[in-house]
Each structure stands twice: as C-alpha cells, then as structure tokens.
Design an enzyme around this catalytic site. Sequence first.
Site, PDB file in Angstrom:
ATOM      1  N   GLU A  62       2.195  -5.285  -7.916  1.00 38.86           N
ATOM      2  CA  GLU A  62       1.052  -4.828  -7.116  1.00 38.86           C
ATOM      3  C   GLU A  62       1.524  -4.274  -5.777  1.00 38.86           C
ATOM      4  N   THR A  78       2.675   1.494 -14.235  1.00 35.14           N
ATOM      5  CA  THR A  78       4.118   1.605 -14.023  1.00 35.14           C
ATOM      6  C   THR A  78       4.818   2.195 -15.247  1.00 35.14           C
ATOM      7  N   GLY A  92       1.005  -6.269 -18.181  1.00 31.47           N
ATOM      8  CA  GLY A  92       0.783  -7.574 -18.797  1.00 31.47           C
ATOM      9  C   GLY A  92      -0.211  -7.463 -19.949  1.00 31.47           C
TER      10      GLY A  92
HETATM   11  C1  LIG Z   1     -21.188 -10.357 -15.689  1.00 28.70           C
HETATM   12  C2  LIG Z   1     -20.364 -10.334 -14.445  1.00 28.70           C
HETATM   13  C3  LIG Z   1     -19.033  -9.808 -14.752  1.00 28.70           C
HETATM   14  C4  LIG Z   1     -18.101  -9.820 -13.592  1.00 28.70           C
HETATM   15  C5  LIG Z   1     -16.780  -9.459 -14.130  1.00 28.70           C
HETATM   16  C6  LIG Z   1     -15.804  -9.434 -13.066  1.00 28.70           C
HETATM   17  C7  LIG Z   1     -14.513  -9.234 -13.689  1.00 28.70           C
HETATM   18  C8  LIG Z   1     -13.581 -10.284 -13.269  1.00 28.70           C
HETATM   19  C9  LIG Z   1     -13.827 -11.467 -14.036  1.00 28.70           C
HETATM   20  C10 LIG Z   1     -13.236 -12.563 -13.772  1.00 28.70           C
HETATM   21  C11 LIG Z   1     -12.239 -12.690 -12.733  1.00 28.70           C
HETATM   22  C12 LIG Z   1     -11.259 -13.596 -13.174  1.00 28.70           C
HETATM   23  C13 LIG Z   1     -10.071 -13.295 -12.376  1.00 28.70           C
HETATM   24  C14 LIG Z   1      -8.906 -13.247 -13.239  1.00 28.70           C
HETATM   25  C15 LIG Z   1      -7.741 -12.996 -12.360  1.00 28.70           C
HETATM   26  C16 LIG Z   1      -6.616 -12.650 -13.128  1.00 28.70           C
HETATM   27  C17 LIG Z   1      -5.423 -12.620 -12.258  1.00 28.70           C
HETATM   28  C18 LIG Z   1      -4.928 -11.261 -12.147  1.00 28.70           C
HETATM   29  C19 LIG Z   1      -3.460 -11.295 -12.077  1.00 28.70           C
HETATM   30  C20 LIG Z   1      -3.001  -9.914 -11.941  1.00 28.70           C
HETATM   31  C21 LIG Z   1      -1.560  -9.862 -12.153  1.00 28.70           C
HETATM   32  C22 LIG Z   1      -1.139  -8.537 -11.651  1.00 28.70           C
HETATM   33  C23 LIG Z   1       0.074  -8.113 -12.325  1.00 28.70           C
HETATM   34  C24 LIG Z   1       0.652  -6.918 -11.638  1.00 28.70           C
HETATM   35  C25 LIG Z   1      -0.058  -5.652 -11.920  1.00 28.70           C
HETATM   36  C26 LIG Z   1       0.639  -4.448 -11.301  1.00 28.70           C
HETATM   37  O1  LIG Z   1       1.683  -4.523 -10.726  1.00 28.70           O
HETATM   38  S1  LIG Z   1      -0.171  -2.992 -11.439  1.00 28.70           S
HETATM   39  C27 LIG Z   1       0.853  -1.795 -10.683  1.00 28.70           C
HETATM   40  C28 LIG Z   1       0.882  -1.904  -9.188  1.00 28.70           C
HETATM   41  N1  LIG Z   1       1.573  -0.816  -8.615  1.00 28.70           N
HETATM   42  C29 LIG Z   1       1.621  -0.581  -7.342  1.00 28.70           C
HETATM   43  O2  LIG Z   1       1.093  -1.347  -6.549  1.00 28.70           O
HETATM   44  C30 LIG Z   1       2.279   0.676  -6.895  1.00 28.70           C
HETATM   45  C31 LIG Z   1       2.620   0.717  -5.447  1.00 28.70           C
HETATM   46  N2  LIG Z   1       2.531   2.049  -4.954  1.00 28.70           N
HETATM   47  C32 LIG Z   1       1.431   2.525  -4.289  1.00 28.70           C
HETATM   48  O3  LIG Z   1       0.456   1.823  -4.101  1.00 28.70           O
HETATM   49  C33 LIG Z   1       1.454   3.907  -3.770  1.00 28.70           C
HETATM   50  O4  LIG Z   1       2.005   4.825  -4.572  1.00 28.70           O
HETATM   51  C34 LIG Z   1       2.066   4.028  -2.389  1.00 28.70           C
HETATM   52  C35 LIG Z   1       3.423   3.397  -2.252  1.00 28.70           C
HETATM   53  C36 LIG Z   1       1.104   3.392  -1.420  1.00 28.70           C
HETATM   54  C37 LIG Z   1       2.171   5.518  -2.181  1.00 28.70           C
HETATM   55  O5  LIG Z   1       2.249   5.892  -0.921  1.00 28.70           O
HETATM   56  P1  LIG Z   1       2.263   7.446  -0.520  1.00 28.70           P
HETATM   57  O6  LIG Z   1       1.925   7.513   0.876  1.00 28.70           O
HETATM   58  O7  LIG Z   1       3.464   8.085  -1.011  1.00 28.70           O
HETATM   59  O8  LIG Z   1       1.139   7.979  -1.389  1.00 28.70           O
HETATM   60  P2  LIG Z   1      -0.069   8.737  -1.306  1.00 28.70           P
HETATM   61  O9  LIG Z   1      -0.588   8.416  -2.609  1.00 28.70           O
HETATM   62  O10 LIG Z   1       0.190  10.163  -0.962  1.00 28.70           O
HETATM   63  O11 LIG Z   1      -0.878   8.109  -0.052  1.00 28.70           O
HETATM   64  C38 LIG Z   1      -1.161   8.774   1.127  1.00 28.70           C
HETATM   65  C39 LIG Z   1      -2.337   8.185   1.864  1.00 28.70           C
HETATM   66  O12 LIG Z   1      -3.106   7.290   1.052  1.00 28.70           O
HETATM   67  C40 LIG Z   1      -3.115   5.989   1.610  1.00 28.70           C
HETATM   68  N3  LIG Z   1      -3.143   4.989   0.541  1.00 28.70           N
HETATM   69  C41 LIG Z   1      -2.167   4.672  -0.295  1.00 28.70           C
HETATM   70  N4  LIG Z   1      -2.566   3.705  -1.134  1.00 28.70           N
HETATM   71  C42 LIG Z   1      -3.840   3.455  -0.836  1.00 28.70           C
HETATM   72  C43 LIG Z   1      -4.805   2.548  -1.347  1.00 28.70           C
HETATM   73  N5  LIG Z   1      -4.517   1.705  -2.339  1.00 28.70           N
HETATM   74  N6  LIG Z   1      -6.029   2.541  -0.804  1.00 28.70           N
HETATM   75  C44 LIG Z   1      -6.328   3.355   0.226  1.00 28.70           C
HETATM   76  N7  LIG Z   1      -5.449   4.238   0.775  1.00 28.70           N
HETATM   77  C45 LIG Z   1      -4.228   4.276   0.247  1.00 28.70           C
HETATM   78  C46 LIG Z   1      -1.855   5.957   2.398  1.00 28.70           C
HETATM   79  O13 LIG Z   1      -1.881   4.951   3.361  1.00 28.70           O
HETATM   80  C47 LIG Z   1      -1.860   7.321   2.973  1.00 28.70           C
HETATM   81  O14 LIG Z   1      -2.831   7.399   3.995  1.00 28.70           O
HETATM   82  P3  LIG Z   1      -2.677   8.433   5.191  1.00 28.70           P
HETATM   83  O15 LIG Z   1      -4.024   8.415   5.832  1.00 28.70           O
HETATM   84  O16 LIG Z   1      -1.641   7.847   6.071  1.00 28.70           O
HETATM   85  O17 LIG Z   1      -2.268   9.737   4.634  1.00 28.70           O
HETATM   86  C1  FAD Z   2       5.889  -9.753 -13.660  1.00 30.86           C
HETATM   87  C2  FAD Z   2       5.490  -8.328 -13.452  1.00 30.86           C
HETATM   88  C3  FAD Z   2       4.255  -7.906 -13.930  1.00 30.86           C
HETATM   89  C4  FAD Z   2       3.876  -6.576 -13.787  1.00 30.86           C
HETATM   90  N1  FAD Z   2       2.691  -6.156 -14.308  1.00 30.86           N
HETATM   91  C5  FAD Z   2       2.345  -4.858 -14.234  1.00 30.86           C
HETATM   92  C6  FAD Z   2       1.134  -4.391 -14.833  1.00 30.86           C
HETATM   93  O1  FAD Z   2       0.359  -5.165 -15.379  1.00 30.86           O
HETATM   94  N2  FAD Z   2       0.847  -3.071 -14.785  1.00 30.86           N
HETATM   95  C7  FAD Z   2       1.679  -2.191 -14.161  1.00 30.86           C
HETATM   96  O2  FAD Z   2       1.367  -1.003 -14.163  1.00 30.86           O
HETATM   97  N3  FAD Z   2       2.821  -2.592 -13.575  1.00 30.86           N
HETATM   98  C8  FAD Z   2       3.175  -3.893 -13.597  1.00 30.86           C
HETATM   99  N4  FAD Z   2       4.340  -4.329 -12.993  1.00 30.86           N
HETATM  100  C9  FAD Z   2       5.211  -3.364 -12.333  1.00 30.86           C
HETATM  101  C10 FAD Z   2       5.176  -3.479 -10.815  1.00 30.86           C
HETATM  102  O3  FAD Z   2       3.953  -3.055 -10.308  1.00 30.86           O
HETATM  103  C11 FAD Z   2       6.327  -2.685 -10.208  1.00 30.86           C
HETATM  104  O4  FAD Z   2       7.530  -3.306 -10.609  1.00 30.86           O
HETATM  105  C12 FAD Z   2       6.221  -2.630  -8.702  1.00 30.86           C
HETATM  106  O5  FAD Z   2       5.165  -1.789  -8.303  1.00 30.86           O
HETATM  107  C13 FAD Z   2       7.528  -2.168  -8.024  1.00 30.86           C
HETATM  108  O6  FAD Z   2       7.942  -0.946  -8.488  1.00 30.86           O
HETATM  109  P1  FAD Z   2       9.429  -0.706  -9.033  1.00 30.86           P
HETATM  110  O7  FAD Z   2       9.700  -1.742 -10.051  1.00 30.86           O
HETATM  111  O8  FAD Z   2       9.484   0.708  -9.421  1.00 30.86           O
HETATM  112  O9  FAD Z   2      10.378  -0.968  -7.813  1.00 30.86           O
HETATM  113  P2  FAD Z   2      11.181   0.101  -6.978  1.00 30.86           P
HETATM  114  O10 FAD Z   2      10.217   0.972  -6.264  1.00 30.86           O
HETATM  115  O11 FAD Z   2      12.197   0.770  -7.814  1.00 30.86           O
HETATM  116  O12 FAD Z   2      11.860  -0.851  -5.909  1.00 30.86           O
HETATM  117  C14 FAD Z   2      13.262  -1.142  -5.869  1.00 30.86           C
HETATM  118  C15 FAD Z   2      13.715  -1.218  -4.399  1.00 30.86           C
HETATM  119  O13 FAD Z   2      13.542   0.046  -3.779  1.00 30.86           O
HETATM  120  C16 FAD Z   2      12.874  -0.096  -2.539  1.00 30.86           C
HETATM  121  N5  FAD Z   2      12.027   1.083  -2.280  1.00 30.86           N
HETATM  122  C17 FAD Z   2      11.324   1.821  -3.165  1.00 30.86           C
HETATM  123  N6  FAD Z   2      10.620   2.774  -2.536  1.00 30.86           N
HETATM  124  C18 FAD Z   2      10.871   2.650  -1.218  1.00 30.86           C
HETATM  125  C19 FAD Z   2      10.419   3.316  -0.062  1.00 30.86           C
HETATM  126  N7  FAD Z   2       9.548   4.324  -0.130  1.00 30.86           N
HETATM  127  N8  FAD Z   2      10.886   2.917   1.148  1.00 30.86           N
HETATM  128  C20 FAD Z   2      11.732   1.881   1.219  1.00 30.86           C
HETATM  129  N9  FAD Z   2      12.185   1.190   0.169  1.00 30.86           N
HETATM  130  C21 FAD Z   2      11.770   1.567  -1.046  1.00 30.86           C
HETATM  131  C22 FAD Z   2      12.029  -1.360  -2.706  1.00 30.86           C
HETATM  132  O14 FAD Z   2      11.738  -1.935  -1.444  1.00 30.86           O
HETATM  133  C23 FAD Z   2      12.932  -2.223  -3.562  1.00 30.86           C
HETATM  134  O15 FAD Z   2      13.820  -2.919  -2.720  1.00 30.86           O
HETATM  135  C24 FAD Z   2       4.733  -5.656 -13.126  1.00 30.86           C
HETATM  136  C25 FAD Z   2       5.966  -6.111 -12.608  1.00 30.86           C
HETATM  137  C26 FAD Z   2       6.337  -7.427 -12.780  1.00 30.86           C
HETATM  138  C27 FAD Z   2       7.670  -7.874 -12.245  1.00 30.86           C
END
Ligand SMILES: CCCCCCCC/C=C\CCCCCCCCCCCCCCCC(=O)SCCNC(=O)CCNC(=O)[C@H](O)C(C)(C)COP(=O)(O)OP(=O)(O)OC[C@H]1O[C@@H](n2cnc3c(N)ncnc32)[C@H](O)[C@@H]1OP(=O)(O)O
Ligand code: FAD
Length: 662
Positions: free
Chosen positions: A424, A142, A181
């Site tokens: 996520e 992000t 994070g």
């Molecule tokens: C020795 C052994 C070792 C083992 C070791 C193991 C390791 C683990 C060890 C221990 C485990 C212990 C566990 C610990 C646990 C810890 C807890 C973890 C806590 C985590 C806390 C998390 C914090 C938060 C982190 C974050 O937020 S990260 C950032 C997240 N950001 C997002 O999610 C962004 C959201 N946006 C999107 O995903 C995409 O941009 C979108 C909105 C989906 C974009 O859509 P758009 O359609 O515009 O994009 P396109 O990119 O063009 O997509 C078109 C087509 O693609 C399909 N699509 C999209 N996404 C996906 C996907 N993810 N997968 C598959 N397909 C995807 C989409 O549907 C379209 O398809 P089409 O066919 O219709 O064209």
């Molecule tokens: C506690 C916390 C931990 C995080 N940790 C991580 C991390 O470890 N790594 C990392 O990379 N990121 C991290 N993030 C970021 C997080 O993944 C983003 O905040 C999240 O993906 C949402 O994106 P945004 O903030 O840009 O929201 P925006 O996309 O700006 O959303 C704002 C509003 O717009 C609307 N909107 C946006 N797009 C559309 C659409 N296409 N259609 C309709 N409505 C829409 C949404 O529904 C929402 O109401 C973290 C966030 C938080 C709060």
Amino acid sequence: LAAMNPDICRERENATFNTETLTNMLDGSAEKTRRRREIESLVINDPDFQHDDPNFMSRSERYDAAVKKSSQMIMKLRDYGISDPEEIYFYKRCVHRGFSEPLDLHLGMFLTTLLNQASPTQLDTFFTPAWNLEIVGTYAQTELGHGTHIRKLETTATYDPSTQEFVLNCPTVSSIKWWPGGLGKTSNHAIVLAQLYTLGKCHGLHAFIVPIRCMKTHQPLPGVTVGDIGPKFGFEEVDNGYLKLENVRIPRENMLMKYAQVEPDGSYLKPPSDKLTYGTMVFIRAMIVGESARALSKSCTIAIRYSAVRHQSELRPGEPEPQILDYQAQQYKLFPLLAAAYAFTFVGQYMSDTYHRITGHINQGDFSQLPELHALAAGLKAFTTWTANAGIEVCRMACGGHGYLCCSGLPDIYVTFTPTCTYEGENTVMMLQTARFLVKCYRQAREGQQLSGTVSYLNEQQRLQPQPVSSRPTVVNINDLASLVEAYKLRAAKLVEVAAKSLQGELQRSISQEDAWNNSSIELVRASDAHCHYVVVELFAAKLSEISDTAVHSVLNTLALLYALHGITLNSGDFLQAGLLSVPQLSQITQRIKALLVEIRPNAVALVDSFDYNDEMLNSVLGRYDGNVYESMFEWAKRSPLNRTEVHESYYKYMKPLRSKL
Ligand SMILES: CCCCCCCC/C=C\CCCCCCCCCCCCCCCC(=O)SCCNC(=O)CCNC(=O)[C@H](O)C(C)(C)COP(=O)(O)OP(=O)(O)OC[C@H]1O[C@@H](n2cnc3c(N)ncnc32)[C@H](O)[C@@H]1OP(=O)(O)O
Ligand SMILES: Cc1cc2nc3c(=O)[nH]c(=O)nc-3n(C[C@H](O)[C@H](O)[C@H](O)COP(=O)(O)OP(=O)(O)OC[C@H]3O[C@@H](n4cnc5c(N)ncnc54)[C@H](O)[C@@H]3O)c2cc1C
C-alpha cells in the site's frame, strides 16, 4: 484450573487506575466495549472456529483452513446480521486470530473500490453478488516490473467500439500482475488497474472488473494465466498471486465509471480528479495506522506480562531474583513502546475519522481536502508502521530466548505486520509524497496564503523561526506537554524549511526539478518524519483533554510525556540544531525519563490489560492473562509434530544404518 501467577496478580492489585475505564475509552464507550466483546465471544465459543495450531501445519493446510474459516465466517456474519464494516472487521480479526486471510482483498479493497468508484448502475450489477460472495474479487495493480511507479504500469485495456468491449493484455513479462492477495487460487474476479486506450489515445490508469475464473467450475477463463506466487516471509494463509491476461475481452460496462467514462462510441469523459482512481489505497493506508497500534499493543502486552512473571539475575546480592520488569533497561525498552502504542491508537482513530469526514466531502463533489488526506494517510502510515515494525522486534528480544519460539506469538505478529512497511505504498515513497505536500504548503505560506489543517503551523513561519538558544529564554519546558508539542511543531517547521531550502539550493545549481528532488530526498524524508511526529504528539496531548477520569488522565499524561521526551532523545540532533534545546536540558530529559519509567512501572501490566486482548486473540504463551507461562510452553512443545513418536523415523532411516557402517 491453574491458579493465577502471583506476580501478575500483585501487578494488578498495585495499579492506580481502573482498567475497564481505560478500555472503554479506547473502544469509544462502555457500550462499544460490550459489543466488541460480544462479537469476539461469538467466535471464541463457536466450535467451527476452534482451530489447529497453524505452527504445526503445512502452507497448503493453512490456506485450506483459512478458506474454510472465511467461508464459514461469511455465512455466520449473515446469520448474525452483522453488516457494519467495523463489526465485520472485529469478527474477521477474531476468526483469523490476527492473521491475514484469503478474503482480505475482497473485503478490504474489492468491495471498497466498487463502493467508491462504481457508477450506481454498476453497483446494482456487481455489489450484491460480491457481497454474497458469488463474485470473489481482488485488487490487481502491482506488476512484476512496477509496484511504486504506477503511472508506468504496462497492462493495457484497449476499447473496441465495434463490440463495445475492452481488450485486456499484459504484453510483457514485466507487465504480469504480481502480488495481489487472494488472486492465486481464491478469486474469480479482479479489479485490474490498466492503461486505458480508446480511439488511439492513452488516458492513463483506470480500474476494470475482470472475470478471471469460471463462475461454475472455478477454472481459469480463456486468455487468463493465474496462480500463486509461492511461499513468502509470512502471509502463509494468503494466496498472493500472478495474473497474465492475453486478449481478454470484457464488456464496456466493466470499466468502473463513477468518475471517468468511456462512451459506447469510444469517446472519453475525464474524471474531476485523476487521483480518484487511487482512492482505495488512501482508505487502506488510513486503516493501516490503526493496525500499527494493534500490532504494537499486542507485542507490548506479551512482552510486559512476560516481564512481570519472568525472574532472572541478581539485582541486590542475597535477594531473590527480581522480575525482569524491574530492570531499568527493560523498562527503557518497553515503556516508550507502550506509550507509542497508546499514541498510535489515538492517531488511528483520528485517521479513520478524518478519512470518513473528507471522503464525505469528496462524495459531495468537494475535492479540496484530497491532497491533505493523501499526505496525512501516506505519512502516518509510514511513520507508524516503521515504529511498530521495529518495536515488535524489540519486544521479541525483550523476551529473551522464549521470544524466538513461535508460541510466544511474536514471530507471527512480526511477519504478518512487516509488509505494511512495503505494501500500500512503500514507506520511503510515502514519506516523499508527504514531503511534496509539505514543500508545496511551505511555498504557499511564504506567498501569503492561509493554510488550514495539520500544516497550519506553516502560516506562522516568521514567528516559528527558531532563535539561537543564547538569545532567548529556554523554549521547552520538559515537564509541560503543551510546551513539548510546541517544540515538535518548531522542529517540523525547521525541517520543512531545511528541505525546501535544499531544493532551492539544488535548483540554483541549474539542475532539473527532478534531480533537485532526488538530491534532497534525505532532507525531505526527515521533514515528513518530523511533521508526522508532531501530529502524533499533538493528537496524544489533545486526547488528554477529553479524559474526565483523573486516575486514567494521570497515567496517560505520564505516557504522553514519556512518548514526547523519548522522541526528543532519539532526535536530539534536530532539536539542538534548531536551537530548541540546550545541551544541559538533554541530560535533564534523561533524568526525567528515568522518573517517568518509575511512575509507569506499577501500572505497566494494567496498561496492557486495558488493551483488552483475550488469550485466544493474543495467541501467546508468554502473554497469557494468568501468567502461567512455563506450564503452557511445556504443553505446547509436547504437541510439536516431531514429538508424535518417541523415536523419529529419521533415526531408523539414516542414523542407525550409519552407525552399523562406522
Ligand atoms: C451493506 C454495507 C456494506 C459495506 C461494505 C463495506 C466493505 C467493507 C466491508 C468490511 C470491511 C472489513 C474490512 C476488511 C479489512 C481487510 C483488511 C485489508 C487488508 C488489506 C491488505 C492490503 C494488501 C496490500 C494491497 C496493495 O499493496 S495494493 C497496491 C498498493 N500500491 C501502491 O500503494 C502504489 C504506491 N504508488 C503510488 O501511490 C503512486 O504511484 C505514487 C508513488 C504516489 C505516484 O506518485 P507520482 O507523483 O509519481 O504520481 P502521480 O500519479 O503523477 O501523482 C501526482 C499528484 O497526485 C498526488 N497523489 C498521488 N497519489 C495520490 C492519492 N492516492 N490521492 C490523492 N493524490 C495523490 C501526488 O501527491 C501529486 O500531487 P501534486 O499536487 O503534488 O501534483
Ligand atoms: C504481502 C504483500 C501483499 C501485497 N498485496 C498486494 C495486492 O493485494 N495488490 C497489489 O496490487 N499489490 C500488492 N502488493 C505489492 C505492493 O503494493 C508493492 O510491493 C509496493 O507498492 C512496493 O512496490 P515495489 O515492490 O515495486 O517496490 P519498489 O518501488 O521497487 O521499491 C524498492 C526500493 O526502491 C525505493 N524506491 C522506489 N521508488 C522510489 C522513489 N521514487 N524515490 C525513492 N526511493 C524509491 C523504495 O524506497 C525501496 O527501498 C503486496 C506486497 C506485499 C509484500
């Protein structure tokens, strides 16, 4: 030792089933329960993990204490030989008492991305140091300007064939990485998602391992500006951070190259699917479904145990004040949430199994189920987090004033959980992703393709067309779970059709595909919601068929009926409009729900006991196993820092001088 509260004792005596049997079922087996408890007791009995109450600490102290615990945790995991990811997760949750912590992103996303996207050579180079915590990493995707629309991320990684390096840049303010994070202070590496440029061409987002701090001094490396983004609504232990990269050079080998590759001369080899870069997000979304179950089941444990020991008001004149759990209105708040907590537990297990099954196929080169996995993880993540998020707040308010105290545990559960609706993948956006898949499937089915998996019901579109109520016998038998599952299926089919027709209608007005999509968003989100609701009800019903213990089966059947019927009342418009219900049936459902509340009442405490949260994990004076709420609340308040002196220093500084002036 204080005696157990008599009300809560009586509740346990009145239960109709064996809680241990149900706990074993929730864990997977008696052996799994034994092992989980063993791991938890390793932490609870460890003097290194006895902690000060975080409510009485500053943010910096909380971060410090969390890093200390995380470091000790890594040593101890090594000493105990705990390496199974599920067991690490138990241990970690217990060490940090359910709070997020500075190593979450390292364990959950950095290691996972390495495992799923690094080539075998890269795994050799990076995994062991990361496993040994020499490399501490985060997942930096992000940016200030974009979280959702990641195709528009602005950070660039430009390949320089002359040195065989990538040059990373955050060229604008909006391209500064923001939120990851553990980025602010803890990590020395980040997996940075950046637009790959090679030989003058942009190939979209790719993942790069970027060292950000010196491995010896932990100082930021040249070209790296990094820090903490400041206090938040919660997540006090986590140093969510910012990162600006200016001409930071990394070797070619630091681009994760299991799928896409850049050759030394700069030529680019495409991955088999460009969505594989998004794989870690799918993993965490799948995990979050189980987190929804945990947050909701903890909240229900607190609110239901407290409601069993709290007496208030008058039910019948002259009689003692009843337990607040005896009020129908209190039951109506809490028991549907209890049912949802059970439903989500089963859905969480299913989501985890499905993730592992389909990633197994992906690792064998079969990507055919990736779209369904993505749609399911995105939709269920949104569906369950929205319900759990609202449910935690209902539980807090169901505890009256005491729910507002930090020692109730509920404020911490809420602030820790609520960002799951945003991170996520923001929930509305995730629902729209699921809708995209559903509409595609709907069209395929209409063209005669056979669908499989959770959308297979769309194959039967003709049969599924709901008929007007007058022209056929009643569809729903409100006492039969199978019939309710069928009704949810029909509702989902109807709402997917409504969404598809809305799109079609918009397109007939000759507007663009994108505008048609935007103008149909309300229908699309509702279609996804209905689809996910159907999946949850279906999975809950399917789980019942696996239960051999009749007493447990009976009580879970009651919960499943309550979950399904309560969902119908919340969405009655859909069921009525689709001709799946008649108006008289709605009032029958209300009566049936009331009867189910009465059935659940004697088992309510036993049902939350079965989640098996020990007091240390629950961390709530209201949810204590022994029910001795008031004594421990009084003890807790006495420890408030404001009570360290009988007269607070502010009195001498401000009040006393003021008095002499007046
Ligand atoms: C020795 C052994 C070792 C083992 C070791 C193991 C390791 C683990 C060890 C221990 C485990 C212990 C566990 C610990 C646990 C810890 C807890 C973890 C806590 C985590 C806390 C998390 C914090 C938060 C982190 C974050 O937020 S990260 C950032 C997240 N950001 C997002 O999610 C962004 C959201 N946006 C999107 O995903 C995409 O941009 C979108 C909105 C989906 C974009 O859509 P758009 O359609 O515009 O994009 P396109 O990119 O063009 O997509 C078109 C087509 O693609 C399909 N699509 C999209 N996404 C996906 C996907 N993810 N997968 C598959 N397909 C995807 C989409 O549907 C379209 O398809 P089409 O066919 O219709 O064209
Ligand atoms: C506690 C916390 C931990 C995080 N940790 C991580 C991390 O470890 N790594 C990392 O990379 N990121 C991290 N993030 C970021 C997080 O993944 C983003 O905040 C999240 O993906 C949402 O994106 P945004 O903030 O840009 O929201 P925006 O996309 O700006 O959303 C704002 C509003 O717009 C609307 N909107 C946006 N797009 C559309 C659409 N296409 N259609 C309709 N409505 C829409 C949404 O529904 C929402 O109401 C973290 C966030 C938080 C709060």
